[in-house]
Design a protein around this motif. Structure first.
Motif, PDB file in Angstrom:
ATOM      1  N   LEU A 134       7.501  24.872 -24.594  1.00 49.91           N
ATOM      2  CA  LEU A 134       6.210  24.993 -23.917  1.00 49.91           C
ATOM      3  C   LEU A 134       5.098  24.998 -24.954  1.00 49.91           C
ATOM      4  O   LEU A 134       5.112  25.813 -25.886  1.00 49.91           O
ATOM      5  N   SER A 135       4.136  24.088 -24.819  1.00 48.77           N
ATOM      6  CA  SER A 135       2.982  24.026 -25.710  1.00 48.77           C
ATOM      7  C   SER A 135       1.752  24.541 -24.977  1.00 48.77           C
ATOM      8  O   SER A 135       1.452  24.099 -23.857  1.00 48.77           O
ATOM      9  N   LEU A 136       1.057  25.478 -25.617  1.00 50.87           N
ATOM     10  CA  LEU A 136      -0.159  26.068 -25.066  1.00 50.87           C
ATOM     11  C   LEU A 136      -1.196  26.142 -26.187  1.00 50.87           C
ATOM     12  O   LEU A 136      -1.004  26.857 -27.174  1.00 50.87           O
ATOM     13  N   GLY A 137      -2.263  25.395 -26.060  1.00 56.02           N
ATOM     14  CA  GLY A 137      -3.263  25.378 -27.116  1.00 56.02           C
ATOM     15  C   GLY A 137      -2.645  24.945 -28.432  1.00 56.02           C
ATOM     16  O   GLY A 137      -1.919  23.940 -28.490  1.00 56.02           O
ATOM     17  N   PRO A 138      -2.859  25.712 -29.519  1.00 55.92           N
ATOM     18  CA  PRO A 138      -2.324  25.316 -30.821  1.00 55.92           C
ATOM     19  C   PRO A 138      -0.870  25.701 -31.038  1.00 55.92           C
ATOM     20  O   PRO A 138      -0.306  25.398 -32.096  1.00 55.92           O
ATOM     21  N   LEU A 139      -0.240  26.361 -30.058  1.00 54.45           N
ATOM     22  CA  LEU A 139       1.094  26.914 -30.258  1.00 54.45           C
ATOM     23  C   LEU A 139       2.144  26.225 -29.396  1.00 54.45           C
ATOM     24  O   LEU A 139       1.862  25.791 -28.281  1.00 54.45           O
ATOM     25  N   THR A 140       3.358  26.161 -29.930  1.00 61.21           N
ATOM     26  CA  THR A 140       4.511  25.659 -29.193  1.00 61.21           C
ATOM     27  C   THR A 140       5.606  26.705 -29.239  1.00 61.21           C
ATOM     28  O   THR A 140       5.969  27.194 -30.316  1.00 61.21           O
ATOM     29  N   PHE A 141       6.139  27.054 -28.071  1.00 57.90           N
ATOM     30  CA  PHE A 141       7.196  28.046 -27.936  1.00 57.90           C
ATOM     31  C   PHE A 141       8.512  27.323 -27.673  1.00 57.90           C
ATOM     32  O   PHE A 141       8.604  26.505 -26.755  1.00 57.90           O
ATOM     33  N   ARG A 142       9.543  27.625 -28.473  1.00 62.52           N
ATOM     34  CA  ARG A 142      10.866  27.032 -28.276  1.00 62.52           C
ATOM     35  C   ARG A 142      11.926  28.002 -28.768  1.00 62.52           C
ATOM     36  O   ARG A 142      11.598  29.059 -29.345  1.00 62.52           O
ATOM     37  N   HIS A 143      13.194  27.642 -28.580  1.00 58.90           N
ATOM     38  CA  HIS A 143      14.271  28.539 -29.004  1.00 58.90           C
ATOM     39  C   HIS A 143      14.584  28.405 -30.487  1.00 58.90           C
ATOM     40  O   HIS A 143      14.520  29.384 -31.238  1.00 58.90           O
ATOM     41  N   GLU A 144      14.913  27.206 -30.938  1.00 59.65           N
ATOM     42  CA  GLU A 144      15.306  26.996 -32.330  1.00 59.65           C
ATOM     43  C   GLU A 144      14.167  26.365 -33.120  1.00 59.65           C
ATOM     44  O   GLU A 144      13.579  25.376 -32.689  1.00 59.65           O
ATOM     45  N   ALA A 145      13.891  26.929 -34.294  1.00 59.18           N
ATOM     46  CA  ALA A 145      12.844  26.396 -35.162  1.00 59.18           C
ATOM     47  C   ALA A 145      13.202  24.988 -35.620  1.00 59.18           C
ATOM     48  O   ALA A 145      14.369  24.686 -35.880  1.00 59.18           O
ATOM     49  N   GLN A 146      12.180  24.147 -35.722  1.00 62.34           N
ATOM     50  CA  GLN A 146      12.359  22.781 -36.192  1.00 62.34           C
ATOM     51  C   GLN A 146      11.668  22.624 -37.538  1.00 62.34           C
ATOM     52  O   GLN A 146      10.499  22.985 -37.678  1.00 62.34           O
ATOM     53  N   PRO A 147      12.375  22.119 -38.554  1.00 63.24           N
ATOM     54  CA  PRO A 147      11.768  21.949 -39.875  1.00 63.24           C
ATOM     55  C   PRO A 147      10.468  21.164 -39.799  1.00 63.24           C
ATOM     56  O   PRO A 147      10.375  20.142 -39.114  1.00 63.24           O
ATOM     57  N   GLY A 148       9.439  21.680 -40.470  1.00 68.78           N
ATOM     58  CA  GLY A 148       8.159  20.995 -40.529  1.00 68.78           C
ATOM     59  C   GLY A 148       7.227  21.265 -39.373  1.00 68.78           C
ATOM     60  O   GLY A 148       6.081  20.802 -39.391  1.00 68.78           O
ATOM     61  N   ALA A 149       7.673  22.000 -38.381  1.00 70.72           N
ATOM     62  CA  ALA A 149       6.809  22.272 -37.219  1.00 70.72           C
ATOM     63  C   ALA A 149       5.657  23.189 -37.616  1.00 70.72           C
ATOM     64  O   ALA A 149       5.789  24.048 -38.485  1.00 70.72           O
ATOM     65  N   VAL A 150       4.519  23.007 -36.966  1.00 76.39           N
ATOM     66  CA  VAL A 150       3.328  23.830 -37.198  1.00 76.39           C
ATOM     67  C   VAL A 150       2.901  24.432 -35.862  1.00 76.39           C
ATOM     68  O   VAL A 150       2.924  23.751 -34.840  1.00 76.39           O
ATOM     69  N   GLY A 151       2.519  25.694 -35.897  1.00 75.61           N
ATOM     70  CA  GLY A 151       2.124  26.370 -34.663  1.00 75.61           C
ATOM     71  C   GLY A 151       3.301  26.705 -33.781  1.00 75.61           C
ATOM     72  O   GLY A 151       3.152  26.852 -32.570  1.00 75.61           O
ATOM     73  N   GLU A 152       4.465  26.857 -34.384  1.00 74.59           N
ATOM     74  CA  GLU A 152       5.706  27.066 -33.639  1.00 74.59           C
ATOM     75  C   GLU A 152       6.091  28.542 -33.597  1.00 74.59           C
ATOM     76  O   GLU A 152       6.032  29.240 -34.607  1.00 74.59           O
ATOM     77  N   LEU A 153       6.536  28.979 -32.425  1.00 76.07           N
ATOM     78  CA  LEU A 153       7.129  30.299 -32.247  1.00 76.07           C
ATOM     79  C   LEU A 153       8.526  30.106 -31.700  1.00 76.07           C
ATOM     80  O   LEU A 153       8.722  29.395 -30.714  1.00 76.07           O
ATOM     81  N   SER A 154       9.504  30.753 -32.329  1.00 73.60           N
ATOM     82  CA  SER A 154      10.900  30.547 -31.960  1.00 73.60           C
ATOM     83  C   SER A 154      11.670  31.854 -32.068  1.00 73.60           C
ATOM     84  O   SER A 154      11.143  32.878 -32.519  1.00 73.60           O
ATOM     85  N   GLY A 155      12.927  31.786 -31.663  1.00 74.62           N
ATOM     86  CA  GLY A 155      13.842  32.919 -31.794  1.00 74.62           C
ATOM     87  C   GLY A 155      15.096  32.461 -32.503  1.00 74.62           C
ATOM     88  O   GLY A 155      15.041  31.981 -33.618  1.00 74.62           O
ATOM     89  N   HIS A 156      16.245  32.628 -31.868  1.00 78.41           N
ATOM     90  CA  HIS A 156      17.538  32.086 -32.279  1.00 78.41           C
ATOM     91  C   HIS A 156      18.173  32.775 -33.490  1.00 78.41           C
ATOM     92  O   HIS A 156      19.359  33.109 -33.456  1.00 78.41           O
ATOM     93  N   LEU A 157      17.412  32.991 -34.566  1.00 83.24           N
ATOM     94  CA  LEU A 157      17.999  33.476 -35.811  1.00 83.24           C
ATOM     95  C   LEU A 157      18.071  34.999 -35.904  1.00 83.24           C
ATOM     96  O   LEU A 157      18.678  35.526 -36.843  1.00 83.24           O
ATOM     97  N   HIS A 158      17.441  35.721 -34.985  1.00 84.00           N
ATOM     98  CA  HIS A 158      17.494  37.192 -34.969  1.00 84.00           C
ATOM     99  C   HIS A 158      17.075  37.780 -36.328  1.00 84.00           C
ATOM    100  O   HIS A 158      17.819  38.529 -36.962  1.00 84.00           O
ATOM    101  N   PRO A 159      15.876  37.475 -36.822  1.00 87.23           N
ATOM    102  CA  PRO A 159      15.496  37.915 -38.171  1.00 87.23           C
ATOM    103  C   PRO A 159      15.478  39.431 -38.338  1.00 87.23           C
ATOM    104  O   PRO A 159      15.064  40.174 -37.451  1.00 87.23           O
ATOM    105  N   ALA A 160      15.932  39.846 -39.523  1.00 87.33           N
ATOM    106  CA  ALA A 160      15.878  41.242 -39.952  1.00 87.33           C
ATOM    107  C   ALA A 160      15.499  41.248 -41.427  1.00 87.33           C
ATOM    108  O   ALA A 160      15.659  40.232 -42.125  1.00 87.33           O
ATOM    109  N   ALA A 161      14.987  42.362 -41.898  1.00 85.29           N
ATOM    110  CA  ALA A 161      14.575  42.463 -43.293  1.00 85.29           C
ATOM    111  C   ALA A 161      15.034  43.792 -43.871  1.00 85.29           C
ATOM    112  O   ALA A 161      15.187  44.782 -43.150  1.00 85.29           O
TER     113      ALA A 161
END
Length: 233
Positions: A134-161
């Motif tokens: 789903l793209s809304l304004g400058p942002l795109t929401f998806r499940h898996e990140a795509q290399p080189g994407a800009v304005g992308e919000l994703s999940g899938h990898l369950h980040p922790a630090a």
């Protein structure tokens, strides 16, 4: 301290966002609440394979989501994939949890299920609509990140630090972003997290990225230079 004061602000391609301690992301100007990787019925899936886990993960996740919706009052809820742990997850849900979820989807003007690798065809009959992204304004929401994407919000990898604080090592779920893209932590109760220094994140975040770590009802900001990898087992 109010709930809003516990959130952390960030800007992504000009959009002013808020990282919530729950692991959800808010876009106040658009009335959006986004969550990733609910993995509903993960506990029952593991139980079917002989790994007995408490069967309350779906209820706990829905309770947290309901509380967040009640306080944030979003016009649109975006679930960024892997909302269900597998194709038969909805069949295993307790009737009370099914009704709870239907009530949540009906409580907002627009509920969006974004497809994931665990749920390429989210179950019908629970409300909401299904899209691949789903793209809304400058942002795109998806499940898996795509290399080189800009304005992308994703999940899938369950980040922790992991960081060293006061002589001890702290490891928690986190948002990871570099100003051009953001990866949300998993929202589900049994989901855990993958260290953002793992090779799975290579090429997705620019050097100098930062994390927003969620712990004890707060969000803490750390540059990537402060982070440490997981210890070898």
């Amino acid at each position: 301290m109010t709930e809003a004061m516990n959130r952390a602000a960030l800007t992504l391609c000009g959009a002013e966002l808020l990282a919530d301690p729950s692991g959800a992301l808010l876009w106040p100007a658009e009335g959006i609440l986004a969550v990733a990787d609910l993995h509903l019925e993960k506990g029952s899936a593991f139980a079917a394979r002989g790994r007995l886990l408490p069967p309350y993960d779906t209820r706990a996740t829905l309770d947290r989501l309901a509380e967040l919706i009640a306080t944030a009052r979003p016009a649109r809820v975006l679930c960024l994939g892997d909302s269900f742990h597998d194709r038969r997850a909805a069949e295993r849900m307790a009737p009370a949890d099914v009704e709870r979820l239907r009530g949540l989807t009906a409580s907002v003007a627009d509920w969006v299920w974004i497809t994931g690798n665990h749920d390429p065809e989210p179950p019908q009959g629970l409300g909401g609509r299904v899209v691949a992204d789903l793209s809304l304004g400058p942002l795109t929401f998806r499940h898996e990140a795509q290399p080189g994407a800009v304005g992308e919000l994703s999940g899938h990898l369950h980040p922790a630090a992991a960081v060293a604080l006061g002589g001890r090592r702290v490891r928690e779920r986190c948002f990871a972003h570099d100003g051009a893209r953001l990866i949300l932590p998993a929202f589900g109760s049994f989901t855990g997290g993958l260290n953002v220094l793992d090779a799975a994140f290579d090429g997705l975040l620019a050097p100098g990225f930062e994390v927003l770590m969620t712990a004890r009802g707060r969000v803490y900001r750390f540059p990537c230079a402060r982070l440490s990898p997981d210890r070898a087992r």
